[in-house]
Scaffold this active site. Structure first.
Site, PDB file in Angstrom:
ATOM      1  CG  ASN A   9       0.271 -19.333 -61.523  1.00 44.92           C
ATOM      2  OD1 ASN A   9      -0.447 -20.206 -61.045  1.00 44.92           O
ATOM      3  ND2 ASN A   9       1.598 -19.451 -61.605  1.00 44.92           N
ATOM      4  CE  LYS A  11       3.066 -18.240 -58.518  1.00 47.63           C
ATOM      5  NZ  LYS A  11       4.337 -17.662 -58.133  1.00 47.63           N
ATOM      6  CD  GLU A  96       6.237 -20.720 -58.110  1.00 45.48           C
ATOM      7  OE1 GLU A  96       5.103 -21.210 -58.216  1.00 45.48           O
ATOM      8  OE2 GLU A  96       6.437 -19.512 -57.817  1.00 45.48           O
ATOM      9  CD  GLU A 166       6.206 -15.868 -64.798  1.00 40.21           C
ATOM     10  OE1 GLU A 166       5.348 -15.105 -64.333  1.00 40.21           O
ATOM     11  OE2 GLU A 166       6.357 -17.036 -64.434  1.00 40.21           O
ATOM     12  CB  SER A 212       7.229  -8.549 -58.249  1.00 45.38           C
ATOM     13  OG  SER A 212       7.787  -9.545 -57.403  1.00 45.38           O
TER      14      SER A 212
END
Ligand code: PGA
Length: 255
Positions: A9, A11, A96, A166, A212
């Site tokens: 991803n 982002k 997010e 996640e 992470s």
């Protein structure tokens, strides 16, 4: 047999040239194996990398979408357009999106349903905040997000979903969950799906760990029986790092 799936991803990172270069570089570094590799660039970059991804056997994913096909929704992107751009996967309900853009479980559910309507495979993100973890609500939060996120699907659709576990506190923090944490969360996800849909759907659904993930810890996650891959942020931005992460994962996959 579940095919392992690892997605990067990006982002809100990369320019057109950086994206094009990355795909070529990554393709040149990946060892042969059976891990399905997905690249999720920002919307405007999708069209620039789609053909190269196809040629190199990489799958293309989007990071979000709207549930409507078209209309007066300024700034939103339609599932029909994603399909048109040869997108295969769409990340839905990333923390997010939930935290910074106020996305609710109900909106997430509409998007998951819309993904199927346009033949896109949803990567449904679930996970607890640090506060919820400290209050020992992790398993309950995950079950609830899975239940609402998949509401209205039939078992034959559910088995094709990818669920990304996640934990919010692990994203971008450098503090990954342990393999055992990820395994426990994945068990909870399968149990929830088995209760609501079917045992077959619960067995077939692919579950990623995200938060992470790095080349150094990917093997811990791939060794967990219920974990089928990873959703990778920071370590997916550099083609060399991402290739090394996938190549290490391939070593852990029984082909
Ligand atoms: P991270 O992000 O790998 O940088 O922690 C993961 C994600 O947001 O999916």
């Amino acid at each position: 047999m579940r095919v392992p799936i690892i997605a990067a991803n990006w982002k809100m990172h990369k320019t057109v040239q950086e994206a094009v270069d990355y795909v070529e570089q990554l393709a040149g570094l990946l060892a042969k194996g059976n891990v399905e590799t997905v690249i999720c660039p920002p919307f405007p970059l999708l069209g620039f990398v789609a053909e190269a991804c196809r040629q190199h056997g990489l799958r293309l994913g989007a990071q979000n979408m709207h549930w409507e096909e078209a209309g007066a929704f300024t700034g939103e992107v339609s599932p029909l357009l994603l399909k048109d751009l040869a997108v295969d996967y769409v990340i839905i309900g990333h923390s997010e999106r939930r935290q910074l853009f106020g996305e609710t479980d109900q909106q997430v559910a509409r998007k998951v349903k819309a993904a199927f309507a346009y033949d896109l495979t949803p990567i449904l993100c679930v996970g607890e905040t640090l506060h919820q973890r400290e209050a020992e609500q992790t398993l309950q939060v995950i079950a609830e997000q899975v239940r609402i996120g998949l509401e209205g699907l039939d078992p034959s659709q559910v088995r094709r979903v990818v669920v990304a576990y996640e934990p919010v506190w692990a994203i971008g923090s450098g503090l990954a969950a342990t393999g055992a944490d990820a395994q426990a969360a994945a068990k909870q996800i399968r149990k929830t799906i088995a209760e609501i849909f079917s045992l077959k759907a619960a067995r077939d659904v692919r579950i990623q760990y995200g938060g992470s993930v790095k080349p150094d810890n990917i093997v811990d996650f791939m060794q967990q029986e219920e974990i089928d891959g990873a959703l990778v942020g920071g370590a997916g931005l550099d083609a060399e790092v991402f290739a090394s992460l996938i190549n290490r994962a391939q070593g852990e996959v029984v082909s």
